[in-house]
Scaffold this active site. Structure first.
Site, PDB file in Angstrom:
ATOM      1  N   ASP A 175       0.991  -1.262  -0.222  1.00  0.00           N
ATOM      2  CA  ASP A 175      -0.070   0.130   0.029  1.00  0.00           C
ATOM      3  C   ASP A 175       0.739   1.414   0.043  1.00  0.00           C
ATOM      4  OD1 ASP A 175      -2.289  -1.560   0.041  1.00  0.00           O
ATOM      5  OD2 ASP A 175      -2.500  -1.553   2.153  1.00  0.00           O
ATOM      6  N   TYR A 176       0.330   2.302  -0.586  1.00  0.00           N
ATOM      7  CA  TYR A 176       1.138   3.663  -0.622  1.00  0.00           C
ATOM      8  C   TYR A 176       2.433   3.484  -1.219  1.00  0.00           C
ATOM      9  CZ  TYR A 176      -2.899   4.390   2.318  1.00  0.00           C
ATOM     10  OH  TYR A 176      -4.181   4.393   2.884  1.00  0.00           O
ATOM     11  N   ARG A 177       2.807   2.420  -2.214  1.00  0.00           N
ATOM     12  CA  ARG A 177       3.854   2.457  -2.748  1.00  0.00           C
ATOM     13  C   ARG A 177       5.015   1.867  -1.755  1.00  0.00           C
ATOM     14  NH1 ARG A 177       2.586   2.691  -7.384  1.00  0.00           N
ATOM     15  NH2 ARG A 177       4.934   2.197  -8.310  1.00  0.00           N
ATOM     16  N   LEU A 178       4.469   1.668  -0.568  1.00  0.00           N
ATOM     17  CA  LEU A 178       5.874   1.079   0.333  1.00  0.00           C
ATOM     18  C   LEU A 178       5.863  -0.566   0.056  1.00  0.00           C
ATOM     19  CD1 LEU A 178       4.530   2.987   3.347  1.00  0.00           C
ATOM     20  CD2 LEU A 178       6.524   3.301   1.855  1.00  0.00           C
ATOM     21  N   HIS A 179       6.434  -0.779  -1.016  1.00  0.00           N
ATOM     22  CA  HIS A 179       6.308  -2.416  -1.368  1.00  0.00           C
ATOM     23  C   HIS A 179       7.711  -3.000  -0.699  1.00  0.00           C
ATOM     24  CE1 HIS A 179       4.534  -0.347  -4.682  1.00  0.00           C
ATOM     25  NE2 HIS A 179       5.545   0.274  -5.032  1.00  0.00           N
TER      26      HIS A 179
END
Ligand SMILES: Cc1cc2nc3c(=O)[nH]c(=O)nc-3n(C[C@H](O)[C@H](O)[C@H](O)COP(=O)(O)O)c2cc1C
Length: 198
Positions: A175-179
């Site tokens: 989520d939120y580009r917190l890969h």
């Protein structure tokens, strides 16, 4: 709660497991498709999709025409990348490594498993050469069909390459580009990994 992969994970089994997950997903039509990146003899990076037909503890195997553009690039520079992406699973795997040609027996076995029309296509296609129109290709398929009454043998210029990985990255969308990213490198035959910033 993100993805947690072990530092000493069995990387090749991990690749198999992710391809297996993709195979079971109804929306994924080519679970084994990966972008093959090569370097052309003139030094330009190139990419195109291939189907990765087997993943073993040693490497990843794909099949192609050995006179194709990609094969010429691989002969000139036997190092490559394979990048899988499964959008609905939010997953990417990147593999970098060295290239070897698979044995004739391995190529024969896979070729024999293909539908007859695909086998004839391998004879008819001068892959990556200029083709004046589609009729020329279909006429060649017909001609090869007539010349092989029984089984179609493997063309000598068609077969497999194996990518022997030196580095593998597993990427899971967060989520939120917190890969989550885990990068593994092979040192003296053993895989060592670490987590990377996304
Ligand atoms: C989903 C998909 C799978 C493909 N699988 C293969 C393959 O396994 N082998 C192959 O030679 N070409 C395959 N192709 C075609 C290649 O992407 C490419 O167009 C062709 O091999 C010529 O590449 P080259 O001129 O760089 O040699 C596939 C294309 C797509 C879209």
């Amino acid at each position: 709660m993100g993805l947690e992969l072990p530092i000493n994970w069995d990387v090749m089994a991990g690749i198999q497991a992710w391809i297996q997950d993709a195979t079971q997903h109804p929306a994924i039509h080519y679970p084994d498709a990966a972008c093959l990146s090569t370097l052309s003899p003139t030094g330009y990076p190139e990419g195109r999709l291939v189907l990765v037909r087997s993943v073993t503890p040693t490497g990843l195997v794909f099949f192609t025409n050995h006179r194709s553009h990609k094969a010429q690039s691989l002969q000139h520079h036997p190092k490559a990348g394979l990048t899988f992406y499964w959008e609905v699973l939010g997953r990417q795997i990147r593999v970098t490594g060295d290239i070897e040609v698979v044995t004739m027996a391995e190529s024969d076995e896979y070729f024999a498993s293909r539908p007859r029309i695909s086998q004839l296509g391998a004879w008819a296609s001068q892959q990556s050469q200029v083709l004046d129109n589609r009729e020329t290709l279909m006429k060649a398929v017909d001609e090869w069909d007539q010349s092989f009454q029984g089984e179609v043998p493997r063309p000598p210029h068609w077969g497999g390459f194996r990518l022997l990985p030196i580095q593998v990255e597993f990427w899971q969308e967060g989520d939120y580009r917190l890969h989550d990213r885990f990068v593994y490198q092979q040192v003296n035959g053993k895989w060592h990994g670490n987590r990377r910033y996304p």
